[in-house]
Write a protein that holds these residues in place. Sequence first.
Motif, PDB file in Angstrom:
ATOM      1  N   TRP A 524       0.818  -1.204   0.000  1.00 53.29           N
ATOM      2  CA  TRP A 524       0.000   0.000   0.000  1.00 53.29           C
ATOM      3  C   TRP A 524       0.857   1.262   0.000  1.00 53.29           C
ATOM      4  N   CYS A 525       2.017   1.205   0.624  1.00 55.39           N
ATOM      5  CA  CYS A 525       2.923   2.353   0.553  1.00 55.39           C
ATOM      6  C   CYS A 525       3.314   2.637  -0.899  1.00 55.39           C
ATOM      7  N   GLU A 526       3.622   1.580  -1.642  1.00 50.87           N
ATOM      8  CA  GLU A 526       4.004   1.751  -3.046  1.00 50.87           C
ATOM      9  C   GLU A 526       2.831   2.294  -3.862  1.00 50.87           C
ATOM     10  N   VAL A 527       1.632   1.764  -3.614  1.00 47.69           N
ATOM     11  CA  VAL A 527       0.447   2.216  -4.345  1.00 47.69           C
ATOM     12  C   VAL A 527       0.183   3.695  -4.065  1.00 47.69           C
ATOM     13  N   LEU A 528       0.195   4.062  -2.795  1.00 57.06           N
ATOM     14  CA  LEU A 528      -0.113   5.440  -2.413  1.00 57.06           C
ATOM     15  C   LEU A 528       0.955   6.411  -2.904  1.00 57.06           C
ATOM     16  N   THR A 529       2.214   6.002  -2.841  1.00 53.69           N
ATOM     17  CA  THR A 529       3.295   6.878  -3.309  1.00 53.69           C
ATOM     18  C   THR A 529       3.197   7.101  -4.817  1.00 53.69           C
ATOM     19  N   ALA A 530       2.961   6.035  -5.569  1.00 47.31           N
ATOM     20  CA  ALA A 530       2.832   6.166  -7.026  1.00 47.31           C
ATOM     21  C   ALA A 530       1.644   7.054  -7.384  1.00 47.31           C
ATOM     22  N   GLN A 531       0.547   6.869  -6.672  1.00 50.23           N
ATOM     23  CA  GLN A 531      -0.644   7.675  -6.935  1.00 50.23           C
ATOM     24  C   GLN A 531      -0.385   9.140  -6.614  1.00 50.23           C
ATOM     25  N   ALA A 532       0.273   9.415  -5.496  1.00 52.03           N
ATOM     26  CA  ALA A 532       0.567  10.799  -5.112  1.00 52.03           C
ATOM     27  C   ALA A 532       1.509  11.456  -6.105  1.00 52.03           C
ATOM     28  N   ARG A 533       2.515  10.705  -6.569  1.00 45.94           N
ATOM     29  CA  ARG A 533       3.455  11.262  -7.547  1.00 45.94           C
ATOM     30  C   ARG A 533       2.722  11.576  -8.855  1.00 45.94           C
ATOM     31  N   ARG A 534       1.846  10.673  -9.268  1.00 48.41           N
ATOM     32  CA  ARG A 534       1.100  10.860 -10.513  1.00 48.41           C
ATOM     33  C   ARG A 534       0.170  12.076 -10.423  1.00 48.41           C
ATOM     34  N   GLN A 535      -0.400  12.308  -9.261  1.00 52.82           N
ATOM     35  CA  GLN A 535      -1.365  13.387  -9.088  1.00 52.82           C
ATOM     36  C   GLN A 535      -0.722  14.701  -8.660  1.00 52.82           C
ATOM     37  N   GLY A 536       0.579  14.677  -8.375  1.00 49.56           N
ATOM     38  CA  GLY A 536       1.234  15.890  -7.904  1.00 49.56           C
ATOM     39  C   GLY A 536       0.835  16.262  -6.497  1.00 49.56           C
ATOM     40  N   ALA A 537       0.386  15.281  -5.705  1.00 49.93           N
ATOM     41  CA  ALA A 537      -0.049  15.521  -4.323  1.00 49.93           C
ATOM     42  C   ALA A 537       1.169  15.446  -3.402  1.00 49.93           C
TER      43      ALA A 537
END
Length: 873
Positions: A524-537
Amino acid sequence: MLTERTSELARLSESLADCERGRGRVVLIGGGLATGKTALLEALGDLVGDRATLLRAVGSRAERDLRLGVVTQLLAGAEPRVRDRITRLTDAPLDVRALEEIGELLLSGEHPLVLAVDDVHFADPASQQVLLYLHRRIASARVLLVLTEWERPNLAREALHAALARQPDQRIDLKPLSPGGVAELIEDDGDRATTAFALTGGNPLLLNALVEDGLAVGPKFRRAVLDCLTRWDPDFLAVAEASTILGDSATPALVAELLSMSPRAVGPVLDALGTAGLAREHRLRHPDVLLESLKPDESARLHARAAELLHRRGAPAVEIARHLTAAGEVPGRWAMRPLRYAAEQSLVDDAELAVGCLELALRACEDERERVELRAALIRAAWRINPSIAARHLGPLADRQDLRWREAIPVVRLRLWQGDTAAELLRTTRTHGKPHPRAAAELRIAAEWIHGGLADESPLATDETSWGRTSHLMETWAKGNPGEALRAAEHVLQSCAGDVLPEAASAAVLALDHTGQVERARHWCEVLTAQARRQGATTTRALITAVRADMSWRRGDLVAAETQAQEAMRLLHPQSWGVLVGLPLSTLILVNSALGRHDVATELLARPVPDEMAGTTFGLRHLHATGRHGLATGRTLAALDAFERVAARMRRPDPALPTTVPWRSDLAQTYLLLGRRKEARELVVEQLSGASGGLRVRAIALRVLAACSDPRQRIAVLREAIQLLERCGDRLELARSLADLSQAHSELGQLSNARLVLRKADQMAKACQAEVLPHRLRDSLDTRQQSKPAREGTPLLSDAERKVAELAARGQTNREIGRRLYITVSTVEQHLTRVYRKLNVRKRTELPAELSRLNDDEEHRSDPPRTPAPTSG
């Protein structure tokens, strides 16, 4: 040799040969902007050499009113009398007699003649008339007329220019270089060639400028782009700028409307830009160059006009909003709706655009109720980028009593981040209705993760069954109910696609990790980090990175923990972290203390933190790290003060405060150092009697309990602790427990076992790069490793037993060992049985990787037993 111009040079050479044989030729070289026409004429000069007389001229827009200007250039090297005759002719009418006279002047030489005129379309009309006169009369003369013109698809030539370009003997069309030609020119056929072609479209002028800039967009390349666009008609630059402003929306019709031009005039210009390699599908390849060259007021005007045109055509709100934010103004009331729609649509994937839209709308809004909605949405969007930006807009909403849940939630989140429980705001908002079950559950998890249990849970209560159970995540975790905590954590994380509440997600990840679901937590850390990077969050990314650092610390991976904590602090300024700065900061303090960098840890402890952090769970983490640093530096009383303050907070009745730090064990260890053995034992027994804390906290408590116990009981307790630490994977605490076990063996006179376990503790400590072993144990280990094995007496292990034990310790199976040593599996088993008995170990994983011959006499020369004392962290 020019790149990809071999056939063109061959055709010029063929025409020159015809000229020498008395057959005059006309060659017309066409091509888009800066496609290498002038360079080809330069190569023609090399071909001519001494074979013919070469006269050259260049047409120029600035000299179009200079009568016979091109002819004057052609005869610039002639005798003075010839130049004087041309000067006289410039003032007289250009009739048949004048044309015949000029023709005689040009054709009077004895050698073959080559007339090369670059950019003939810019030649003055009188010179074009002279060239047309020669064009019609050189068929049987030893003359080669070479003209170049810019390719302008769908744009009509002027009459004289059209007559000159009609039916040449050779027509050479120059195209931009192919990808292969670009690779040949830059001498690279890999990614650099691909990038170079994408930037230049194969345009030789741009490509050469790019090479001069080191194959990067630099000043020479930017200048070359602007030069290409300003060398022709003024409309070219204007059309290019309008196309760049419109971006993906650019069409000939829309560009024409933006510039108040005719579509018939715009279309050919766009085609010409495409032919020259400057544009692709009506969009420039390098829009940033033009955008940077535009004056701010002109850029704002074009963007505002573009937004209005797109609004009339029903374009998507996000597309319109990008132009409005670039213009920095709201041109009319009509713009408010696309700004708000665009902010909502781009919140997840482009928070910066959402912030820009809301700030612009807020400046233009006059309705108070709408301003409240806009400001709340602005806090929500800005928080994703940087909480400090969001805090600028908090003031007008902080104490309002009329907020609805949609407006209150971002305000509550920001106040939680600042250390405020926002209890009164939650109560007043509840009077306006119930929150959405998911929003209520996530907000409660976030609040309890930051502050512990809520004094009043009713504002966030929900009747929805699944989210109602999920909202108790922190409570089930604190009570040591791993099954229910796992279900709640997975529910939060599996629902987090899109606009995730990162505080709740962080708490869920840590709950998974603390309840033994390590791989799920990492996933989940990998999923959330990738999502945040993709969204610029950025805020979400920083928070999850800090969570990863905490997880790495509890695995004894100090290098990774330090790197991740530093990355988290880099992503957000300490001021932007609010009270949550205690999460990455405490990890850095713990890591540097364990690594023996006490000066660095002291500097980290001296950093200012918000006063409000003291009342949060992150304040407890920071206080705990302070105590651990006190133990590591021998300041026992300072450590005692810190741990007792942690204990006072943890002993309050709070069902939603999980035991994530081993505070009882650390306090008990401090009591031991102060000689308060009974109090230390009571603390660890209290910890072991409960179900909270997980395997790691229990293992640490067992290690401290061993230090409080009788020497003969100590070994069993430490082995249990070691088993738990091997399961949870904390290498740092495992090294400490092994060091304590080595000391326990030594106190019982089991010196061979003590040495073996000590070596394993040393290996584990080195893997962590931490200072774990007390200096007296490390010195003892170094002395024994440097000493030569005794030669007297009988070795504890025979050569055969030692070889088998070494291979087993390296992880080889009995069958592999048998094949390696050429013995049967049964013999391997017999050797291992004797090794286990002699070394007092139970399984092969307790064997060190390196086994020296152990001598019975060596045991008598070892250090005498010492008073038990726990290794400190």
